[in-house]
Design an enzyme around this catalytic site. Sequence first.
Site, PDB file in Angstrom:
ATOM      1  N   ARG A  33       0.699  -1.240  -0.021  1.00  0.00           N
ATOM      2  CA  ARG A  33      -0.116   0.063  -0.036  1.00  0.00           C
ATOM      3  C   ARG A  33       0.998   1.226   0.003  1.00  0.00           C
ATOM      4  NH1 ARG A  33      -1.240   1.896   4.668  1.00  0.00           N
ATOM      5  NH2 ARG A  33      -2.266   0.184   5.695  1.00  0.00           N
ATOM      6  N   TYR A  36     -15.021  17.869 -16.295  1.00  0.00           N
ATOM      7  CA  TYR A  36     -15.622  16.459 -16.350  1.00  0.00           C
ATOM      8  C   TYR A  36     -16.761  16.292 -15.399  1.00  0.00           C
ATOM      9  CZ  TYR A  36     -15.266  11.271 -15.998  1.00  0.00           C
ATOM     10  OH  TYR A  36     -15.478  10.094 -15.836  1.00  0.00           O
ATOM     11  N   ASP A  47      -5.548  18.932 -15.170  1.00  0.00           N
ATOM     12  CA  ASP A  47      -6.102  17.691 -15.773  1.00  0.00           C
ATOM     13  C   ASP A  47      -5.695  17.499 -17.229  1.00  0.00           C
ATOM     14  OD1 ASP A  47      -7.483  15.452 -16.609  1.00  0.00           O
ATOM     15  OD2 ASP A  47      -9.064  15.752 -15.214  1.00  0.00           O
ATOM     16  N   LYS A  66      -7.162   6.443 -19.708  1.00  0.00           N
ATOM     17  CA  LYS A  66      -7.430   6.805 -21.077  1.00  0.00           C
ATOM     18  C   LYS A  66      -6.270   6.711 -21.766  1.00  0.00           C
ATOM     19  CE  LYS A  66     -11.384   8.060 -18.950  1.00  0.00           C
ATOM     20  NZ  LYS A  66     -11.547   9.315 -18.193  1.00  0.00           N
TER      21      LYS A  66
HETATM   22  C1  PLP Z   1     -12.114  10.027 -17.225  1.00  0.00           C
HETATM   23  C2  PLP Z   1     -11.712  11.057 -16.586  1.00  0.00           C
HETATM   24  C3  PLP Z   1     -11.566  11.563 -15.220  1.00  0.00           C
HETATM   25  C4  PLP Z   1     -11.825  10.525 -14.346  1.00  0.00           C
HETATM   26  O1  PLP Z   1     -10.912   9.328 -14.211  1.00  0.00           O
HETATM   27  P1  PLP Z   1     -11.258   7.818 -13.669  1.00  0.00           P
HETATM   28  O2  PLP Z   1     -10.114   7.188 -14.181  1.00  0.00           O
HETATM   29  O3  PLP Z   1     -12.615   7.606 -14.670  1.00  0.00           O
HETATM   30  O4  PLP Z   1     -11.700   7.942 -12.512  1.00  0.00           O
HETATM   31  C5  PLP Z   1     -11.244  12.709 -14.900  1.00  0.00           C
HETATM   32  N1  PLP Z   1     -10.790  13.733 -15.918  1.00  0.00           N
HETATM   33  C6  PLP Z   1     -11.178  13.560 -17.081  1.00  0.00           C
HETATM   34  C7  PLP Z   1     -10.780  14.661 -17.971  1.00  0.00           C
HETATM   35  C8  PLP Z   1     -11.433  12.407 -17.782  1.00  0.00           C
HETATM   36  O5  PLP Z   1     -11.494  12.072 -19.024  1.00  0.00           O
END
Ligand code: PLP
Length: 394
Positions: A50, A102, A175, A200
């Site tokens: 962890r 988001y 982000d 992603k």
């Molecule tokens: C998908 C996404 C998130 C959240 O990520 P998860 O892995 O689904 O928790 C946050 N910001 C953006 C821009 C995203 O596309």
Amino acid sequence: MTDTRSPRTIAAANGIGQDAAFGAVAPPIYLASSYKFGGFEQPGAYDYSRTRNPTRDQLADTLARLEGGAGAVVVASGMAAIDLVLSRLEPGECVVAPHDCYGGTQRLLNVRAAKGQFEVVFIDQNDAAAVDTAFATGRQKLVLIETPSNPLMRVVDIAVIARKAKAAGAAVAVDNTFLSPALQQPIALGADFVIHSTTKYLNGHSDIIGGAVIAAEAEDAATLAAWANVTGVTGSPFDAYQTLRGIRTLFPRVESQQRNAEAVAAFLEAQPQVKTVHYPGLPSHPGHEIARKQQRGFGAMLSFELNGGLEEVRRFVNAVRIFTLAESLGGIESLVAHPATMTHASMDPQARRTAGITDTLLRLSVGLESEGDLLEDLAQALKSAGIGAEALAR
Ligand SMILES: *Cc1c(COP(=O)(O)O)cnc(C)c1O
């Protein structure tokens, strides 16, 4: 982290051929939860997974180098990564967030703010007056930036906002999920933190959920790593292994997908059934110039508005064959999503309208398939949508 190798080399080769045990070329995966002590009061480099894990550390090191940060913390999801950055805030301190962020981020900010853990204001970060007003309160401690934004692909000038934030004493977190470090490096533009949903583009194969925060300063990285251990949000070694494997092909994937997206955007822009196309690579896009300045490419995400209404949207998404109707993005496969009923369904309808997310907006994540097949699929689906002559004339 100063690494003189180009990001392309870091992605392909960081950690390759470094295995001290057997000389394995690909870094091995360590699934063990705990590690043997050398002797009484002699812990080794690792004790409990962890807290730290060699496979997760390998991914964190690669991400820090790719983003030009001092360190990174790998966590269980993109949402966990955003929440980890939010853990820096005290009650009474304020987060300045984009009004079109988001949907999950918006929900997290609202839920935590409702509990009094911090305050939040949502603004249009392209509106200089709104930014100045938000920074004038003196309580702002963190600015969240998402560029290009989801799903309208709005672009904000990271360097400009970062300068204003610094002057106001606020940290900046970007982000960077939509572009990945292959196309944008926010730390070089003044960001303190970079957030990723590694689900992603970084993993890129739609088979794990993961997240990461990269910090510009080593001290911030250490604070976040300690907090991730306290709350237990650190990511699994298996997911870290998969993500590192995905990163090996990050550059060629993103570049090929981007070429397809450019073709799709140009195609859609020329179709009478399409009202508008949101793609920063189009000279008609309002963020085109900023994108040219701060990005290395325009990416493989785009959205467009169909003429007609929900019935036409239903027929279109039911007709596509190569594009799959699904949430998420950034994988090797092409996806179509309907933000109003899918990714942004948790958003209040009024907030959705304010953000410009209409009922006929569709978002595409363009994959690695052949350009010809993708355009043909869109053409037949637009035909199947049966958009009437009246709507076509608009
Ligand atoms: C998908 C996404 C998130 C959240 O990520 P998860 O892995 O689904 O928790 C946050 N910001 C953006 C821009 C995203 O596309």
